[in-house]
Design a protein around this motif. Structure first.
Motif, PDB file in Angstrom:
ATOM      1  N   ASP A  72       0.846  -1.448  -0.126  1.00  0.00           N
ATOM      2  CA  ASP A  72       0.149   0.359  -0.012  1.00  0.00           C
ATOM      3  C   ASP A  72       1.216   1.324  -0.352  1.00  0.00           C
ATOM      4  O   ASP A  72       1.469   1.037   1.561  1.00  0.00           O
ATOM      5  CB  ASP A  72      -1.043  -0.019   1.035  1.00  0.00           C
ATOM      6  CG  ASP A  72      -1.928   1.251   0.860  1.00  0.00           C
ATOM      7  OD1 ASP A  72      -1.788   1.985   0.789  1.00  0.00           O
ATOM      8  OD2 ASP A  72      -2.912   0.537   1.810  1.00  0.00           O
ATOM      9  N   VAL A  73       1.160   2.233  -0.849  1.00  0.00           N
ATOM     10  CA  VAL A  73       1.624   3.123  -1.011  1.00  0.00           C
ATOM     11  C   VAL A  73       1.001   4.519  -1.851  1.00  0.00           C
ATOM     12  O   VAL A  73       1.541   5.586  -1.958  1.00  0.00           O
ATOM     13  CB  VAL A  73       2.224   3.119  -2.713  1.00  0.00           C
ATOM     14  CG1 VAL A  73       3.234   2.037  -2.880  1.00  0.00           C
ATOM     15  CG2 VAL A  73       1.879   2.938  -3.441  1.00  0.00           C
ATOM     16  N   THR A  74      -0.244   4.399  -0.965  1.00  0.00           N
ATOM     17  CA  THR A  74      -1.172   5.453  -0.899  1.00  0.00           C
ATOM     18  C   THR A  74      -0.925   6.570  -0.561  1.00  0.00           C
ATOM     19  O   THR A  74      -0.896   7.890  -0.819  1.00  0.00           O
ATOM     20  CB  THR A  74      -2.705   5.216  -0.230  1.00  0.00           C
ATOM     21  OG1 THR A  74      -3.011   3.761  -0.930  1.00  0.00           O
ATOM     22  CG2 THR A  74      -4.285   6.323  -0.573  1.00  0.00           C
ATOM     23  N   ASN A  75      -0.490   6.217   1.060  1.00  0.00           N
ATOM     24  CA  ASN A  75      -0.238   7.990   1.911  1.00  0.00           C
ATOM     25  C   ASN A  75       1.800   7.699   1.338  1.00  0.00           C
ATOM     26  O   ASN A  75       1.941   8.875   2.039  1.00  0.00           O
ATOM     27  CB  ASN A  75      -0.077   7.756   2.903  1.00  0.00           C
ATOM     28  CG  ASN A  75      -1.397   8.036   3.849  1.00  0.00           C
ATOM     29  OD1 ASN A  75      -2.708   8.529   2.533  1.00  0.00           O
ATOM     30  ND2 ASN A  75      -2.333   7.093   4.293  1.00  0.00           N
ATOM     31  N   TRP A  76       2.249   7.741   0.015  1.00  0.00           N
ATOM     32  CA  TRP A  76       3.498   8.162   0.398  1.00  0.00           C
ATOM     33  C   TRP A  76       3.897   9.054  -1.250  1.00  0.00           C
ATOM     34  O   TRP A  76       2.629   8.891  -1.868  1.00  0.00           O
ATOM     35  CB  TRP A  76       4.069   6.145  -1.105  1.00  0.00           C
ATOM     36  CG  TRP A  76       4.322   5.349  -0.201  1.00  0.00           C
ATOM     37  CD1 TRP A  76       3.996   4.867   0.806  1.00  0.00           C
ATOM     38  CD2 TRP A  76       5.228   4.102  -0.772  1.00  0.00           C
ATOM     39  NE1 TRP A  76       4.664   3.978   1.138  1.00  0.00           N
ATOM     40  CE2 TRP A  76       5.115   3.409   0.254  1.00  0.00           C
ATOM     41  CE3 TRP A  76       6.261   3.707  -1.763  1.00  0.00           C
ATOM     42  CZ2 TRP A  76       6.431   1.826   0.020  1.00  0.00           C
ATOM     43  CZ3 TRP A  76       6.574   3.165  -1.903  1.00  0.00           C
ATOM     44  CH2 TRP A  76       6.542   1.999  -0.828  1.00  0.00           C
ATOM     45  N   SER A  77       4.849   9.803  -0.701  1.00  0.00           N
ATOM     46  CA  SER A  77       4.539  10.415  -1.607  1.00  0.00           C
ATOM     47  C   SER A  77       6.048  10.284  -3.219  1.00  0.00           C
ATOM     48  O   SER A  77       5.713   8.820  -3.518  1.00  0.00           O
ATOM     49  CB  SER A  77       6.809  11.400  -0.981  1.00  0.00           C
ATOM     50  OG  SER A  77       7.767  10.798  -1.337  1.00  0.00           O
TER      51      SER A  77
END
Length: 252
Positions: A72-77
């Motif tokens: 899950d990279v939803t909140n990755w920059s």
């Protein structure tokens, strides 16, 4: 098939005036598999750029999730996602640093997605390597490593941007209308080069285009967006059965 990127109910809502909301990406679910070359069609405001921006991380989701290799990279920059994703923009000026030389631009691409420190970047040691890479572009740029990029034509800069984006093979290459600002001949030449890179490097790619001809000719899948939703996801055999007139009917 191996999943590269997965969007789960991806939704983006923006404020459009006082207490007004507008949905620009509407619960989009999409799986991109290894080796996919997906072309994306849609009218103005269909959600094409929004789709690219949420994948790249430059636009946060309002709802839903984005996964890269099941993480899950939803909140990755955007910077953190850059280790997986490369992008070529519509504007030839956006993919390169104009006042730096070709060699310096390629050095930046060489270290894409890596943490930066104070150690030497070893440009001189990489010049022969960069020169050989530039030979892939049939316009003699290998002889201009010390030339500032701002002196190149739009077509040369886009070809350089493509080379830089694929210098370290990305898990996903985003081609954001990368031929739209070029004249017809240069656009055609760049598409041939793009196809060559995709085939030789076995790239996984997502390409926005306004060209119905390119949508028919390139890629193994075609997405058609309308009002922030994917209204068609056509496989190679389905796409091959459609004419240009069929495509135009999707936008009525």
């Amino acid at each position: 098939m191996k999943k590269i990127i997965e969007l789960q109910e991806a939704t983006k809502v923006i404020q459009n005036g006082l207490e007004e909301e507008r949905v620009i990406l509407d619960h989009v679910s999409l799986t991109i598999y290894e080796g996919d070359f997906i072309t994306v069609l849609g009218g103005n405001g269909a959600g094409k750029s929004t789709l690219f921006n949420v994948i790249a991380g430059t636009l946060p989701l309002t709802e839903g999730r984005i996964l890269i290799h099941d993480t899950d990279v939803t909140n990755w920059s955007p910077a953190k996602r850059a280790q997986f994703i490369a992008r070529v923009f519509q504007d030839p000026k956006m993919g390169t640093a104009p006042r730096m030389t070709l060699a310096e631009n390629m050095l930046i691409a060489y270290y894409r997605g890596e943490k930066r420190d104070l150690s030497s970047r070893q440009l001189k040691e990489k010049l022969d390597y960069f020169k050989n890479l530039l030979k892939k572009i049939p316009n003699g740029l290998e002889n201009h490593l010390d030339t500032e990029v701002q002196s190149l034509s739009g077509g040369q800069r886009q070809a350089l941007s493509l080379l830089m984006a694929t210098l370290k093979k990305p898990d996903l290459l985003l081609l954001d209308e990368h031929t739209a600002a070029l004249d017809p001949k240069t656009s055609k030449d760049l598409m041939k080069l793009t196809q060559q890179f995709v085939e030789e490097m076995k790239l996984t790619s997502l390409m926005i285009t306004h060209s119905m001809e390119d949508a028919l000719q390139y890629g193994n899948r075609l997405l058609i967006l309308k009002n922030g939703q994917i209204i068609k996801d056509l496989q190679q055999d389905e796409k091959a059965q459609l004419s240009l007139q069929d495509y135009y009917q999707f936008f009525d």
